[in-house]
Design an enzyme around this catalytic site. Structure first.
Site, PDB file in Angstrom:
ATOM      1  N   ASP A 112       0.836  -1.205   0.000  1.00  0.00           N
ATOM      2  CA  ASP A 112       0.000   0.000   0.000  1.00  0.00           C
ATOM      3  C   ASP A 112       0.874   1.260   0.000  1.00  0.00           C
ATOM      4  O   ASP A 112       1.877   1.322   0.715  1.00  0.00           O
ATOM      5  CB  ASP A 112      -0.879   0.000   1.258  1.00  0.00           C
ATOM      6  CG  ASP A 112      -1.886   1.128   1.262  1.00  0.00           C
ATOM      7  OD1 ASP A 112      -2.740   1.154   0.371  1.00  0.00           O
ATOM      8  OD2 ASP A 112      -1.819   1.996   2.164  1.00  0.00           O
ATOM      9  N   GLU A 138       1.577  -0.592  -5.052  1.00  0.00           N
ATOM     10  CA  GLU A 138       0.584   0.437  -5.336  1.00  0.00           C
ATOM     11  C   GLU A 138       1.348   1.756  -5.301  1.00  0.00           C
ATOM     12  O   GLU A 138       1.588   2.323  -4.239  1.00  0.00           O
ATOM     13  CB  GLU A 138      -0.534   0.455  -4.286  1.00  0.00           C
ATOM     14  CG  GLU A 138      -1.667   1.372  -4.699  1.00  0.00           C
ATOM     15  CD  GLU A 138      -2.139   2.362  -3.645  1.00  0.00           C
ATOM     16  OE1 GLU A 138      -3.124   3.046  -3.888  1.00  0.00           O
ATOM     17  OE2 GLU A 138      -1.515   2.471  -2.571  1.00  0.00           O
TER      18      GLU A 138
HETATM   19  C1  NOJ Z   1      -4.389   3.054  -0.929  1.00  0.00           C
HETATM   20  C2  NOJ Z   1      -5.572   2.189  -0.594  1.00  0.00           C
HETATM   21  O1  NOJ Z   1      -5.923   1.434  -1.734  1.00  0.00           O
HETATM   22  C3  NOJ Z   1      -6.653   3.130  -0.141  1.00  0.00           C
HETATM   23  O2  NOJ Z   1      -7.897   2.481  -0.038  1.00  0.00           O
HETATM   24  C4  NOJ Z   1      -6.227   3.747   1.166  1.00  0.00           C
HETATM   25  O3  NOJ Z   1      -7.185   4.711   1.567  1.00  0.00           O
HETATM   26  C5  NOJ Z   1      -4.872   4.447   1.032  1.00  0.00           C
HETATM   27  N1  NOJ Z   1      -3.907   3.687   0.282  1.00  0.00           N
HETATM   28  C6  NOJ Z   1      -4.287   4.716   2.389  1.00  0.00           C
HETATM   29  O4  NOJ Z   1      -3.893   3.510   2.995  1.00  0.00           O
END
Ligand code: NOJ
Length: 553
Positions: free
Chosen positions: A210, A268
């Protein structure tokens, strides 16, 4: 049941067909209106029938759920709302028995404000070792009444919150309950090694990282200036994004992951540009994949998709990394909705009764055509639960139901992501459309979801679910994921024609029908497209290439 055995030489993750599960909204087994592990386990057969070979579970750890679990208060356990560690182990074992691998979501950029590390830091004195786990700084101004710098949170407002009664403030790039860890502190790095080992030892097959581009911040946390920062719909550049030092972390993790067999890490890394910077995350000694958000957020049109596909295949190819194609997720308005907007593919943060409403049929037609393009591409593919049903967003949810912190932190100016997180419709005629044994559902489902229910689509050979099953089966049989793409000259500039192995696609982004060459149709985004006929607008067809008379490269 199939076993996890393979004769292939390519690692499984190079053409991984992964299904994202947002556990809160997938399937509820105990009637509390929130999805759970037992609900997921009960639907593994459905997933196996779909043909995917892995699932990615968004966070399920103990959490106050201030941001749907992306606010973790214990990295090595399971939130009771989803079940227990034993339930997790059962899910993992049963998934493996179906030949389905399990990727979990690691949230290393921030912890919940309820994590013991943060509570300990708050209780300790300014300047203490405990505070070094996060970014605490004295406020500016005569009475420290101003935040330490001008950074803003991605969810709205300042990125700093003041410790009550103190000079100090702490950094949170996301909601006020998600506090950024200080990755310059070696103790944080050591702690995460242990977390990785905990889950890898348990048998998980991979980690989705993440906010992978946020962990390391520029030294001294300098103010954002026009020179050091760009914030657009395509690019996030600034002292809190994509710092070179982040790659030391991924090299360290790759070494650790390499001590296990065959595990994957997926970044991500949102809006890292130019693409050469994104490629850095998937060098051979770092992570293996990075989601392709340009593809997910592209506007409808032949030129747009072709440019993005070429750019990613070429650039990821420079480090021999597979592309990771994605069209929907829990963070973005669902593809069937985005493609039904007046500007098809526009990326609103959310939709409600005050905003434009999509043309649902047109959006679905286009989404079905687009998945045919996506499924022919070499690389890994990430599907989002409900996408295989052609689900649209809930576009008229009343504000009183909203849960996304983006809505609250922005004082309601951002509608937020709840609309794409609506519980799944499994049965058209059951309470909560079969999501729960009770009639409870943590977010309300729109009435229209009855028409999208899985049990109806199971019986309809032209349904979106049947289309996904067919495409996945063809993709797997023809090894398209490890194949290569070749474009053919297109008869029109709103049409793309390409092949991968023995499969050829025609996709018509325009409205005018297109004459198709003779050839055996093996899949079609709409019923009725047959040999020798025309391809309607906003649709696509797969033809068996060997049987086509004139193909030109
Ligand atoms: C990316 C995640 O996919 C999202 O849902 C989240 O709010 C943010 N990162 C913070 O963790």
């Amino acid at each position: 049941m199939t076993l996890l055995t393979t004769q292939r030489t390519a690692p499984w993750w190079r053409d991984n067909l992964c299904y994202e599960i947002f556990p809160r909204s997938f399937a509820d087994s105990n009637g509390d209106g929130v999805g759970d592990f037992k609900g997921i386990t009960a639907h593994l057969k459905y997933l196996a029938n779909l043909g995917i070979n892995s699932i990615w579970l968004t966070p399920f750890y103990p959490s106050p759920q201030a941001d749907a679990g992306y606010d973790v208060s214990d990295y090595c356990d399971v939130d009771p709302v989803f079940g227990t560690l034993d339930d997790f182990d059962i899910l993992l074992k049963e998934a493996h028995a179906y030949g389905i691998r399990v990727i979990i979501d690691l949230v290393p950029n921030h912890t919940s404000d309820q994590h013991p590390w943060f509570k300990r830091a708050l209780a300790a004195a300014p300047g203490s070792a405990e505070r070094e786990w996060y970014h605490f700084r004295d406020g500016l101004g005569e009475n420290n009444e101003l935040p330490p710098n001008n950074w803003t949170s991605l969810f709205g407002g300042s990125a700093w919150k003041r410790v009550p009664g103190e000079k100090q403030w702490y950094l949170h790039l996301f909601s006020t309950h998600q506090i950024d860890l200080n990755w310059d502190n070696p103790a944080v790095r050591d702690a995460f090694d242990d977390i990785l080992k905990f889950w890898l030892d348990r048998g998980v097959d991979g980690l989705r990282i993440d906010a992978a581009n946020n962990l390391v911040k520029a030294a001294g946390l300098p103010d954002v200036t026009p020179e050091n920062s760009t914030m657009t719909d395509q690019q996030y550049r600034g002292p809190m994004f994509d710092q070179d030092g982040v790659h030391d972390i991924y090299r360290r993790w790759r070494k650790l992951v390499n001590t296990y067999d065959d595990r994957v890490m997926v970044a991500e890394a949102f809006h890292v540009q130019p693409i050469s910077r994104l490629v850095n995350y998937v060098r051979s000694d770092e992570l293996q994949q990075a989601f392709n958000f340009d593809y997910q957020l592209s506007q409808w049109g032949a030129t747009n998709y072709r440019a993005i596909i070429d750019k990613y295949l070429t650039n990821m190819g420079t480090v021999n990394a597979p592309c990771s194609w994605v069209t929907s997720s829990h963070d973005q308005v669902r593809i069937a909705t985005r493609l039904g907007l007046t500007t098809p593919g526009a990326t609103p943060m959310g939709l409600d009764s005050t905003t434009e409403q999509p043309n649902e049929q047109l959006g679905l037609d286009r989404a079905r055509a687009l998945i045919m393009l996506t499924m022919i591409l070499p690389g890994a593919l990430y599907l989002y639960q409900g996408e295989e049903l052609g689900l649209p967003n809930h576009t008229t949810m009343e504000p009183r139901f909203r849960q996304d912190p983006r809505f609250f932190d922005s004082n309601g100016t951002m509608i937020g992501r709840d609309g794409q997180r609506i519980p799944m419709p499994w049965k058209a005629k059951a309470p909560a459309f079969g999501f729960s044994p009770s009639d409870k559902s943590w977010l309300p489902q729109p009435d229209s979801y009855a028409g999208y229910a899985a049990d109806l689509q199971e019986k309809d050979k032209h349904s979106t679910l049947s289309l996904y099953r067919r495409l996945i089966a063809l993709r797997t049989q023809n090894a398209l994921g490890t194949g290569s793409l070749q474009w053919f000259d297109s008869p029109r500039n709103d049409v793309l024609v390409a092949r991968n192995g023995s499969v050829c696609i025609y996709i018509n982004f325009g409205y005018a029908p297109l004459d198709l060459p003779a050839g055996r149709v093996i899949a079609q985004s709409r019923p009725g497209i047959d040999k020798g006929t025309q391809l309607p607008g906003n649709s696509a067809v797969w033809l068996a290439l060997d049987e086509m008379p004139h193909t030109q490269a």
